[in-house]
Design an enzyme around this catalytic site. Structure first.
Site, PDB file in Angstrom:
ATOM      1  N   ASP A   1       0.836  -1.211   0.000  1.00 37.03           N
ATOM      2  CA  ASP A   1       0.000   0.000   0.000  1.00 37.03           C
ATOM      3  C   ASP A   1       0.867   1.256   0.000  1.00 37.03           C
ATOM      4  O   ASP A   1       1.982   1.246   0.513  1.00 37.03           O
ATOM      5  CB  ASP A   1      -0.915  -0.025   1.241  1.00 37.03           C
ATOM      6  CG  ASP A   1      -2.101   0.901   1.099  1.00 37.03           C
ATOM      7  OD1 ASP A   1      -2.334   1.434  -0.011  1.00 37.03           O
ATOM      8  OD2 ASP A   1      -2.799   1.109   2.107  1.00 37.03           O
TER       9      ASP A   1
ATOM     10  N   HIS B   1       2.628   3.562  -8.946  1.00 36.07           N
ATOM     11  CA  HIS B   1       2.408   2.151  -9.292  1.00 36.07           C
ATOM     12  C   HIS B   1       3.624   1.600 -10.049  1.00 36.07           C
ATOM     13  O   HIS B   1       4.040   0.463  -9.834  1.00 36.07           O
ATOM     14  CB  HIS B   1       1.136   1.999 -10.131  1.00 36.07           C
ATOM     15  CG  HIS B   1      -0.112   2.394  -9.399  1.00 36.07           C
ATOM     16  ND1 HIS B   1      -0.375   1.986  -8.112  1.00 36.07           N
ATOM     17  CD2 HIS B   1      -1.171   3.173  -9.758  1.00 36.07           C
ATOM     18  CE1 HIS B   1      -1.555   2.486  -7.720  1.00 36.07           C
ATOM     19  NE2 HIS B   1      -2.039   3.209  -8.702  1.00 36.07           N
TER      20      HIS B   1
ATOM     21  N   LEU C   1      10.473 -20.579  -4.657  1.00 36.01           N
ATOM     22  CA  LEU C   1       9.448 -19.711  -4.064  1.00 36.01           C
ATOM     23  C   LEU C   1       8.104 -19.870  -4.768  1.00 36.01           C
ATOM     24  O   LEU C   1       8.039 -19.866  -5.995  1.00 36.01           O
ATOM     25  CB  LEU C   1       9.913 -18.255  -4.198  1.00 36.01           C
ATOM     26  CG  LEU C   1       8.917 -17.173  -3.770  1.00 36.01           C
ATOM     27  CD1 LEU C   1       8.824 -17.093  -2.254  1.00 36.01           C
ATOM     28  CD2 LEU C   1       9.316 -15.805  -4.329  1.00 36.01           C
TER      29      LEU C   1
END
Ligand code: IPE
Ligand code: IPE
Ligand code: MG
Length: 282
Positions: free
Chosen positions: A35, A52, A146
């Site tokens: 965020d 962004h 991962l």
């Protein structure tokens, strides 16, 4: 083929990661609410899209660092179901950036053993994005490094409601009996099925809420909230969150005295803190 992430990792970072691994029990699953992109841009008098874009650089660094240090699962909240309510132009830019990220990264993720997944109402995403997600998931399905899960058009309540519907259908079909509906069974119907619950939940930008993220799965996650805005959150911040996590006592309802030493391996973080200060003079 490009050199792998391990091959290009700086020596001092390798060293720091190895110290971190010895300092405590690594979380198996880290979930992040990324965020603060908009505020990062506004602070610089830039359009929100700039935040962004810079946020994607943080994604790259955090994915790489998590993979290098040996985290099993990293789940990133990239777009919530509620985010569809944003101005059309911002939604459209976010979808374009997502598509660009996937186009650029899937090959590299695959070459580094990452298994790519997505959770959420993904059929609401543009077709081009759905296709890339499907191809990425297929290509990387057998990888053992991962597990990177992107939460896209995701809502925790929506996933729980969806799982309930499927369970009800299975009961009607006779393949599930009501007595068998245990907590484990419910977990197995969620989109996160097969993953361990998050041990560590990170939220950037100082907001202290869950915003409908992994509501069932985070029942006992340790929360780490940092004021850093997502575009500023890089591997050193991840390492700080790990140091903080190592210092937590995970009691799961018990008293401190009941815990075995092995439940919460004590870590000596002073040395690591000094090492971190050395590497990141800030
Ligand atoms: C997070 O940053 C990215 C998404 C929710 C897609 P925000 O866009 O929410 O940034 P702020 O909270 O407005 O600063
Ligand atoms: C949560 O961030 C969703 C993502 C990070 C993708 P928001 O910025 O949308 O959350 P709220 O609405 O402020 O709670
Ligand atoms: Mg926000």
């Amino acid at each position: 083929m490009k050199p792998t992430w391990l091959e290009t990792q700086a020596d001092d970072d390798k060293q720091l990661q190895s110290e971190l691994r010895q300092a405590g029990a690594m979380p198996r699953h880290i979930a992040i609410i990324m965020d603060g992109n908009g505020r990062w841009a506004v602070e610089r008098n830039l359009p929100r899209v700039a935040g962004h874009e810079e946020g994607i650089e943080s994604v790259r660094d955090i994915v790489k660092a998590a993979s290098q240090i040996g985290i099993e699962c990293l789940t990133l909240y990239a777009f919530s179901m509620e985010n569809w309510k944003r101005p059309r132009q911002e939604v459209s830019i976010l979808m374009t950036l997502l598509e660009k990220y996937l186009r650029q990264e899937i090959r590299e993720l695959h070459d580094n053993g990452v298994k790519l997944k997505s959770i959420g109402k993904t059929n609401a995403l543009p077709k081009s994005v759905q296709k890339l997600l499907r191809e990425g998931a297929e290509m990387t399905a057998d990888n053992t490094g991962l597990t990177l899960t992107l939460a896209l058009s995701y809502s925790g309540r929506w996933d729980i409601a969806r799982a309930m519907q499927v369970m009800a259908l299975d009961v009607r079909r006779g393949t599930l009996s009501p007595e068998d509906i245990t907590e484990e069974k419910i977990s197995s119907y969620l989109l996160t099925s097969g993953m361990p619950d998050p041990d560590l939940l990170i939220r950037t930008s100082g907001e202290k809420r869950l915003s409908n993220y992994l509501l069932w799965e985070t029942a006992y996650a340790e929360m780490y909230i940092t004021d850093a805005l997502w575009p500023d959150f890089r591997r050193n911040d991840l390492y700080k969150s790990l140091l903080d996590y190592f210092g937590r006592e995970r009691r799961f309802g018990k008293t401190s005295a009941q815990l075995l030493d092995s439940d919460n391996p004590k870590s000596e973080c002073g040395y690591l803190q000094r090492l971190m200060n050395m590497f990141y003079a800030k």
